[in-house]
Design a protein around this motif. Structure first.
Motif: not given
Length: 153
Positions: A34-62
């Motif tokens: 439904a949407v594709v998010f691009r993490p910040r340059a250099g971030d290695a994403v461990e896990e992620s969640v997207v709000r139900p409205d698809l407007e924001r992503v939250v992700y963890t790095t180490l």
């Protein structure tokens, strides 16, 4: 037949991007993001969640948790202090409350050699403010919990 079950948003990581899929329990067939998010340059994403409205992503790095808009603008970032140089063995995770108002982050701090206990940290999803923090009685990685309750529950 309508099951009445709500759609949910799941994420998958592929080619350095976070793909968000809306899963409707009454629809069959291949899923398209439904949407594709691009993490910040250099971030290695461990896990992620997207709000139900698809407007924001939250992700963890180490070493941090990051919230971005659809266009990739940072909304908030919270560092896991102190920074850990441990490369393997700890994978911070995140979950979104049912109402999308809070983000629950599991920090495997023992394996990251940060602390003597792992912890759950609850963030306001809009501001990144820490609302609660609790050490857990176990140490490990990949902590999972059922979907957190809504903020008003």
């Amino acid at each position: 037949m309508n099951s009445g079950r709500p759609s949910k948003v799941i994420t998958r990581h592929h080619d350095g991007l976070i793909h968000a899929y809306v899963v409707d329990p009454d629809t069959f067939g291949p899923l398209e993001p439904a949407v594709v998010f691009r993490p910040r340059a250099g971030d290695a994403v461990e896990e992620s969640v997207v709000r139900p409205d698809l407007e924001r992503v939250v992700y963890t790095t180490l070493n941090e948790v990051v919230c971005l808009t659809r266009s990739g603008d940072p909304v908030w970032v919270s560092d896991f202090a102190p920074h850990s140089d441990v490369r393997h063995g700890h994978r911070p995770g995140c979950s979104l409350s049912q109402d999308g108002r809070t983000v629950w982050v599991y920090r495997p701090d023992v394996m990251a050699q940060r602390r003597v206990a792992d912890q759950w940290v609850v963030y306001d999803a809009d501001s990144g403010e820490v609302l609660a923090r609790r050490e857990v009685d176990t140490a490990g990685h990949g902590g999972r919990a059922p979907p957190p309750p809504s903020a008003g529950s």
